[in-house]
Design an enzyme around this catalytic site. Structure first.
Site, mmCIF file in Angstrom:
data_model
loop_
_atom_site.group_PDB
_atom_site.id
_atom_site.type_symbol
_atom_site.label_atom_id
_atom_site.label_comp_id
_atom_site.label_asym_id
_atom_site.label_seq_id
_atom_site.Cartn_x
_atom_site.Cartn_y
_atom_site.Cartn_z
ATOM 1 N N HIS A 24 -46.232 10.327 52.012
ATOM 2 C CA HIS A 24 -45.433 10.587 50.784
ATOM 3 C C HIS A 24 -46.334 11.220 49.736
ATOM 4 C CE1 HIS A 24 -42.421 9.006 47.548
ATOM 5 N NE2 HIS A 24 -43.216 9.913 46.991
ATOM 6 N N HIS B 212 -46.495 14.501 46.521
ATOM 7 C CA HIS B 212 -45.909 15.596 45.737
ATOM 8 C C HIS B 212 -46.967 16.679 45.583
ATOM 9 C CE1 HIS B 212 -42.463 13.083 44.551
ATOM 10 N NE2 HIS B 212 -43.353 12.109 44.628
ATOM 11 N N LYS C 118 -34.529 13.124 51.936
ATOM 12 C CA LYS C 118 -34.911 12.161 50.911
ATOM 13 C C LYS C 118 -33.749 11.841 49.993
ATOM 14 C CE LYS C 118 -37.747 10.123 47.933
ATOM 15 N NZ LYS C 118 -39.123 9.727 47.811
ATOM 16 N N HIS D 163 -36.104 6.795 47.545
ATOM 17 C CA HIS D 163 -36.589 6.263 46.261
ATOM 18 C C HIS D 163 -35.629 5.135 45.912
ATOM 19 C CE1 HIS D 163 -38.545 6.424 42.223
ATOM 20 N NE2 HIS D 163 -37.464 5.714 41.978
ATOM 21 N N HIS E 278 -42.782 3.953 48.452
ATOM 22 C CA HIS E 278 -43.567 3.378 47.342
ATOM 23 C C HIS E 278 -43.036 2.022 46.863
ATOM 24 C CE1 HIS E 278 -40.341 5.326 45.183
ATOM 25 N NE2 HIS E 278 -40.942 6.489 44.988
ATOM 26 N N ASP F 82 -47.868 8.814 47.177
ATOM 27 C CA ASP F 82 -47.016 9.207 46.048
ATOM 28 C C ASP F 82 -47.845 9.915 44.978
ATOM 29 O OD1 ASP F 82 -44.699 9.569 44.575
ATOM 30 O OD2 ASP F 82 -44.803 7.589 43.639
#
Ligand SMILES: NC(=O)N[C@@H](CC(=O)O)C(=O)O
Ligand SMILES: [Zn+2]
Ligand SMILES: [Zn+2]
Length: 344
Positions: free
Chosen positions: A14, A16, A99, A136, A174, A247
């Site tokens: 995971h 970004h 996601k 999420h 997360h 994350d």
């Protein structure tokens, strides 16, 4: 005392990476330590179609340092309008997961799902194709306190999805609470969770006592210390349902140190060192390799990496800032001394 550890090269399940000029920093940092990374699709506009994912992957690949075999694993962003055909097309192009961002739950989630029922045809198709569902896990209604949003999501939405689609492989991303760890531990087969380094290292006191520290602000928000302890216990337990997902989320310094600061911690620069730090403190360095390099690929049905990384006990100070596009970013633990250093 161990002074050096060598483990199978880890993957990040995971991360970004963002887009445009940000990719140079984010991709270089990730590729230095990880072999593969599940790349989050919350761009503006988001990665909604197979074509979006392919174009984004190409932009990422342009930023991989020459000769580095880093492999981005692409993810579709679910909306109320994601059709089974869109899922099928993405799967055919090698997209591994989709996601779920409940609309408004976190950074760049405005296009996210407003009605979970709207995603059911897409989820059905994902289950059929073996595409993973990444979540999420926070509700977004104003009447639910921000510290309770993960538990409320598990009780009202996640438990429904897991029951309704019994063959869908689901990752609760997360995780931040003992509720989440308990749910994942007790769930049916095919349910897993990623755990970040920052949720293992910190609790809400670190963020709020003695002044508000915006670089610890992320979503789901840091919880009380008992939850942090439950996450550490899960991470070092050797239970294959829990694996590494940083994350890492780059936000320029002025967007974090702001009257309305963005959510997200930048850990890609120091990720494996931060996890090593946590595992050592918990007396479980011997459990790091499985958490970082084995349980993730096993869950995704991918081969484990065959090369290794080495960490040395060599105290070093994390830089105060890192260059980031035409600005700068403050990495997690900026200015602090870490005990473990990745050997390049
Ligand atoms: N974790 C965060 O606080 N922020 C992430 C989004 C997310 O993973 O929720 C981001 O994109 O910045
Ligand atoms: Zn998130
Ligand atoms: Zn994220």
């Amino acid at each position: 005392m161990t002074d050096q550890i060598t483990i199978t090269r880890p993957d990040d399940w995971h991360i970004h990476l963002r887009d445009g000029q940000s990719l140079e920093r984010s991709v270089t940092d990730a590729a230095r330590q990880f072999s593969r990374a599940i790349v989050m699709p919350n761009l503006v506009p988001p990665v909604i179609t197979a074509e979006d994912a392919a174009a984004y992957e190409a932009r990422i690949r342009q930023n991989i340092p020459a000769g580095n075999p880093f492999q981005p694993l692409m993810v579709l962003y679910l909306t109320d309008n994601t059709t089974p055909e869109m899922v099928e097309q993405a799967h055919a192009k090698g997209v591994v997961a989709a996601k779920l961002y409940p609309a408004g739950a976190t950074t760049n989630s405005d296009s996210g799902v407003t009605d979970i029922n709207a995603t059911f045809p897409a989820l059905e198709k994902m289950a059929e194709l073996g595409m993973k569902m990444l979540i999420h896990g926070e509700v977004t209604t104003n009447d639910i306190d921000i510290f309770d949003r993960e538990k409320a999501f598990i009780d009202s939405i996640l438990s429904v999805i897991v029951d309704k689609f019994p063959t869908l492989k689901v990752v609760l991303e997360h995780i931040t609470t003992s509720h989440a760890a308990d749910f994942v531990r007790g769930a049916r087969e095919g349910v897993a969770a990623t755990i970040t380094a920052h949720h293992l290292l910190y609790n809400r006191n670190h963020m709020l006592v003695g002044g508000i520290r915006p670089h610890y602000f992320c979503l789901p928000i840091l919880k009380r210390n008992t939850h942090q302890e439950a996450l550490i216990e899960a991470a070092i337990s050797g239970n294959p349902r829990f694996f590494l997902g940083t994350d890492s989320a780059p936000h320029a310094r002025d967007k974090k140190e702001n009257a309305c600061g963005c959510a997200g911690c930048y850990t890609a620069y120091t990720a494996i060192e931060l996890y090593a730090e946590t595992f050592e403190r918990a007396g479980a360095l011997d459990k790091l390799q499985a958490f970082a390099s084995e349980f993730g690929p096993d869950f995704y049905g991918l081969p484990r990496n065959t090369d290794t990384v080495t960490l040395k006990r060599e105290p070093w100070t994390v830089p105060q800032t890192l260059p980031f596009a035409d600005t700068e970013i403050v990495p997690l633990c900026a200015g602090e001394t870490l005990n473990w250093k990745l050997v390049d």
